[in-house]
Motif scaffolding. Structure first.
Motif, PDB file in Angstrom:
ATOM      1  N   HIS A 134      12.759   7.316  82.890  1.00  0.00           N
ATOM      2  CA  HIS A 134      11.560   8.005  83.514  1.00  0.00           C
ATOM      3  C   HIS A 134      10.263   7.590  82.526  1.00  0.00           C
ATOM      4  O   HIS A 134      10.349   7.023  81.398  1.00  0.00           O
ATOM      5  N   PHE A 135       9.205   8.491  82.737  1.00  0.00           N
ATOM      6  CA  PHE A 135       8.271   8.249  81.624  1.00  0.00           C
ATOM      7  C   PHE A 135       7.660   9.720  81.366  1.00  0.00           C
ATOM      8  O   PHE A 135       7.858  10.654  82.376  1.00  0.00           O
ATOM      9  N   ASP A 136       7.056   9.960  80.508  1.00  0.00           N
ATOM     10  CA  ASP A 136       6.426  11.270  79.936  1.00  0.00           C
ATOM     11  C   ASP A 136       4.702  11.174  79.784  1.00  0.00           C
ATOM     12  O   ASP A 136       4.530  10.040  79.570  1.00  0.00           O
ATOM     13  N   ASN A 137       4.291  12.120  80.041  1.00  0.00           N
ATOM     14  CA  ASN A 137       2.778  12.072  79.865  1.00  0.00           C
ATOM     15  C   ASN A 137       2.294  12.310  78.411  1.00  0.00           C
ATOM     16  O   ASN A 137       1.104  12.457  78.274  1.00  0.00           O
ATOM     17  N   TYR A 138       3.335  12.451  77.709  1.00  0.00           N
ATOM     18  CA  TYR A 138       3.154  12.714  76.516  1.00  0.00           C
ATOM     19  C   TYR A 138       3.626  11.783  75.187  1.00  0.00           C
ATOM     20  O   TYR A 138       4.593  10.899  75.577  1.00  0.00           O
ATOM     21  N   ASP A 139       2.985  11.877  73.980  1.00  0.00           N
ATOM     22  CA  ASP A 139       3.505  11.022  72.944  1.00  0.00           C
ATOM     23  C   ASP A 139       4.934  11.749  72.527  1.00  0.00           C
ATOM     24  O   ASP A 139       5.095  12.973  72.727  1.00  0.00           O
ATOM     25  N   VAL A 140       5.840  11.011  72.099  1.00  0.00           N
ATOM     26  CA  VAL A 140       7.001  11.492  71.489  1.00  0.00           C
ATOM     27  C   VAL A 140       7.859  10.759  70.463  1.00  0.00           C
ATOM     28  O   VAL A 140       7.631   9.430  70.341  1.00  0.00           O
ATOM     29  N   PHE A 141       8.195  11.260  69.412  1.00  0.00           N
ATOM     30  CA  PHE A 141       8.969  10.466  68.470  1.00  0.00           C
ATOM     31  C   PHE A 141      10.297  11.184  68.798  1.00  0.00           C
ATOM     32  O   PHE A 141      10.957  12.201  68.657  1.00  0.00           O
ATOM     33  N   LEU A 142      11.467   9.957  69.005  1.00  0.00           N
ATOM     34  CA  LEU A 142      12.684  10.199  69.352  1.00  0.00           C
ATOM     35  C   LEU A 142      13.469  10.084  68.054  1.00  0.00           C
ATOM     36  O   LEU A 142      13.500   8.870  67.759  1.00  0.00           O
ATOM     37  N   LEU A 143      14.073  11.028  67.522  1.00  0.00           N
ATOM     38  CA  LEU A 143      14.771  10.941  66.233  1.00  0.00           C
ATOM     39  C   LEU A 143      16.397  11.190  66.508  1.00  0.00           C
ATOM     40  O   LEU A 143      16.626  12.026  67.013  1.00  0.00           O
ATOM     41  N   GLN A 144      17.055   9.956  66.266  1.00  0.00           N
ATOM     42  CA  GLN A 144      18.394  10.086  66.337  1.00  0.00           C
ATOM     43  C   GLN A 144      18.962  11.025  65.359  1.00  0.00           C
ATOM     44  O   GLN A 144      19.049  10.769  64.135  1.00  0.00           O
ATOM     45  N   GLY A 145      19.834  12.176  66.012  1.00  0.00           N
ATOM     46  CA  GLY A 145      20.563  13.105  64.838  1.00  0.00           C
ATOM     47  C   GLY A 145      21.886  12.848  64.788  1.00  0.00           C
ATOM     48  O   GLY A 145      22.313  13.257  63.399  1.00  0.00           O
ATOM     49  N   HIS A 146      22.402  12.468  65.607  1.00  0.00           N
ATOM     50  CA  HIS A 146      24.119  12.437  65.452  1.00  0.00           C
ATOM     51  C   HIS A 146      24.310  11.178  66.503  1.00  0.00           C
ATOM     52  O   HIS A 146      24.115  11.239  67.563  1.00  0.00           O
ATOM     53  N   GLY A 147      25.497  10.420  66.113  1.00  0.00           N
ATOM     54  CA  GLY A 147      26.033   9.485  67.189  1.00  0.00           C
ATOM     55  C   GLY A 147      24.986   8.454  67.381  1.00  0.00           C
ATOM     56  O   GLY A 147      23.958   8.289  66.632  1.00  0.00           O
ATOM     57  N   LYS A 148      25.264   7.598  68.273  1.00  0.00           N
ATOM     58  CA  LYS A 148      24.258   6.327  68.689  1.00  0.00           C
ATOM     59  C   LYS A 148      23.839   6.525  70.121  1.00  0.00           C
ATOM     60  O   LYS A 148      24.462   7.167  70.817  1.00  0.00           O
ATOM     61  N   ARG A 149      22.767   6.099  70.127  1.00  0.00           N
ATOM     62  CA  ARG A 149      22.042   6.001  71.467  1.00  0.00           C
ATOM     63  C   ARG A 149      21.224   4.721  71.745  1.00  0.00           C
ATOM     64  O   ARG A 149      20.487   4.100  70.823  1.00  0.00           O
ATOM     65  N   ASN A 150      21.530   3.997  72.819  1.00  0.00           N
ATOM     66  CA  ASN A 150      20.830   2.713  73.264  1.00  0.00           C
ATOM     67  C   ASN A 150      19.338   3.165  74.022  1.00  0.00           C
ATOM     68  O   ASN A 150      19.581   4.148  75.063  1.00  0.00           O
ATOM     69  N   TRP A 151      18.463   2.690  73.288  1.00  0.00           N
ATOM     70  CA  TRP A 151      17.088   3.086  74.035  1.00  0.00           C
ATOM     71  C   TRP A 151      16.380   1.736  74.631  1.00  0.00           C
ATOM     72  O   TRP A 151      16.275   0.769  73.869  1.00  0.00           O
ATOM     73  N   LYS A 152      16.198   1.721  75.879  1.00  0.00           N
ATOM     74  CA  LYS A 152      15.576   0.571  76.656  1.00  0.00           C
ATOM     75  C   LYS A 152      14.059   1.077  76.995  1.00  0.00           C
ATOM     76  O   LYS A 152      13.944   2.264  77.392  1.00  0.00           O
ATOM     77  N   VAL A 153      13.011   0.244  76.715  1.00  0.00           N
ATOM     78  CA  VAL A 153      11.671   0.635  76.975  1.00  0.00           C
ATOM     79  C   VAL A 153      11.327  -0.367  78.051  1.00  0.00           C
ATOM     80  O   VAL A 153      11.680  -1.529  78.097  1.00  0.00           O
ATOM     81  N   GLY A 154      10.216   0.001  78.884  1.00  0.00           N
ATOM     82  CA  GLY A 154       9.832  -0.539  80.136  1.00  0.00           C
ATOM     83  C   GLY A 154       8.405  -0.810  80.094  1.00  0.00           C
ATOM     84  O   GLY A 154       7.439  -0.628  79.139  1.00  0.00           O
ATOM     85  N   GLN A 155       7.951  -0.553  81.492  1.00  0.00           N
ATOM     86  CA  GLN A 155       6.378  -0.648  81.626  1.00  0.00           C
ATOM     87  C   GLN A 155       5.728   0.611  81.640  1.00  0.00           C
ATOM     88  O   GLN A 155       6.305   1.644  81.529  1.00  0.00           O
ATOM     89  N   MET A 156       4.328   0.359  81.782  1.00  0.00           N
ATOM     90  CA  MET A 156       3.545   1.448  81.527  1.00  0.00           C
ATOM     91  C   MET A 156       3.415   2.028  83.007  1.00  0.00           C
ATOM     92  O   MET A 156       3.471   1.332  84.068  1.00  0.00           O
TER      93      MET A 156
END
Ligand code: SIN
Ligand code: CO
Length: 389
Positions: A134-156
């Motif tokens: 998905h996309f959000d209309n806002y800036d975001v800082f995604l802080l990993q707090g526990h466990g692991k997450r795979n992040w993929k980023v894509g197009q505008m």
């Protein structure tokens, strides 16, 4: 804070460099933005918050045969025991308003205006859990707090980007991956608005989203003109003194448009009203019902402070201040107050201090306007007495 000091939060970039090269422009991955990150809230506590009436929460489940179900909170106690082993996410909004240790995380973001910050949303995901690309209309800082997450980023993306059909979720129909990282506790990923992203939990995983807010042009125009119109008398109208005779009475001539533009500009360019509206709008609380005031007399305030009472900002209140000529405006939870320039240090203290007490407030309590201001803020609910330990 010096904007030329390298910040660990930004992977050694200074605030100035980050704002120049990344903010609103491109993603930044920071390994160990927080070293030895201590998760301030456990998955069970997060689930507990999702049972509360005043807390916004949702659960997103990815089913094989009936993909992407969304359930809205508040949830019943047994809601979690009935969830599958894998592929679901619980998301809780504005946890900073309910858990002081989560609000403390925001101290690290003081290089950005506090009135741009929206909230800290926390998600807990079972392995494979995701809310989709998905996309959000806002800036975001995604802080990993526990466990692991795979992040993929894509197009505008923008409002024309195709979405899958869903009543509640905005999941992209197409995802064009450009990068991919696995985040571990303490790692952080900054994403600019409208960048497609897709995070999948690799194990039991908690992610903290420090989200920002920016009013849309449509919101600014609607709300500002609404605000402005309260101050405009009925006789203030389109006027055309010195108009020339018309050759075709049915034609709207361009000079009419010029008069209309003049009328609009006269009001839209009122900087003081614009500032007053903006400060009020940006400090409106997300949950106004949680900014409930109390009755208080100035004498009781003084007595209380002298006896050691401590005032703290209501975690649901928002505050900001600004200058208008030699005067100052204090914005607190959607209201504004015009104050003399001498109160500048008091305003800064009120907006920034963790706690107000006789030691830091003392000199201001001799000042009548300072005393009245503190009393008004308690009566309005933006400040409140800390509960005795
Ligand atoms: C999540 O924490 O699962 C979603 C956060 C986001 O993509 O904005
Ligand atoms: Co997102």
């Amino acid at each position: 804070m010096n904007s030329d000091t390298p910040l660990q939060l930004l992977g050694g970039l200074t605030a100035r460099e980050f704002l120049r090269d990344y903010w609103q422009k491109k993603p930044l991955l920071v390994r160990q933005a927080f070293t030895d990150f201590e998760n301030p809230i456990s998955p069970d506590e997060l689930a507990g918050l999702a049972l509360e009436e005043e807390v916004e929460s949702r659960i997103v489940i990815e089913h094989g045969e009936r993909p992407w179900e969304m359930r809205r909170g508040p949830f019943e106690e047994d809601a979690f025991s009935q969830l599958p082993e894998r592929e679901w996410t619980l998301l809780v909004q504005a946890v900073d308003q309910f858990v002081p240790e989560v609000a403390d995380l925001l101290q690290h973001f003081r290089f950005l205006p506090s009135w741009r910050i929206d909230d800290v949303m926390i998600s807990f995901a079972a392995p494979g859990g995701s809310v989709g690309a998905h996309f959000d209309n806002y800036d975001v800082f995604l802080l990993q707090g526990h466990g692991k997450r795979n992040w993929k980023v894509g197009q505008m993306c923008d409002s024309d980007s195709p979405l899958i059909e869903h009543a509640d979720l905005r999941i992209l129909a197409n995802f064009e991956q450009s990068d991919e990282w696995t985040l571990e506790p303490g790692d952080m990923l900054y994403l600019p608005p409208r960048l497609a992203h897709y995070g999948v939990a690799l194990d039991d995983c908690m992610t903290y989203s420090v989200g920002f807010r920016a009013p849309s042009a449509s919101e600014v125009l609607t709300h500002f003109t609404d605000f402005l119109s309260q101050f405009l008398p009925d006789e203030d109208r389109y006027s055309d003194a010195d108009a020339q005779p018309v050759s075709d009475p049915h034609q709207i001539q361009h000079d009419a448009l010029d008069r209309l533009k003049k009328l609009l500009n006269e009001h839209m360019n009122d900087e003081r009203l614009l500032l007053t509206w903006f400060g009020q709008f940006m400090t409106e609380p997300r949950y106004p019902e949680l900014v409930a005031g109390e009755t208080l007399e100035e004498d009781d305030l003084l007595d209380g402070l002298e006896e050691g009472a401590i005032l703290i900002r209501n975690p649901s209140a928002r505050m900001a201040w600004s200058e208008v000529g030699d005067d100052l405006l204090l914005f607190a939870s959607g209201q504004s107050r015009l104050l003399p320039g001498e109160l500048r240090d008091l305003l800064k203290l009120i907006c920034a201090a963790d706690a107000l007490h006789i030691e830091n407030l003392g000199p201001w309590m001799i000042d009548e306007q300072g005393r009245t201001l503190i009393c008004e803020l308690v009566k309005q609910g933006s400040l409140g007495f800390a509960a005795d330990e």
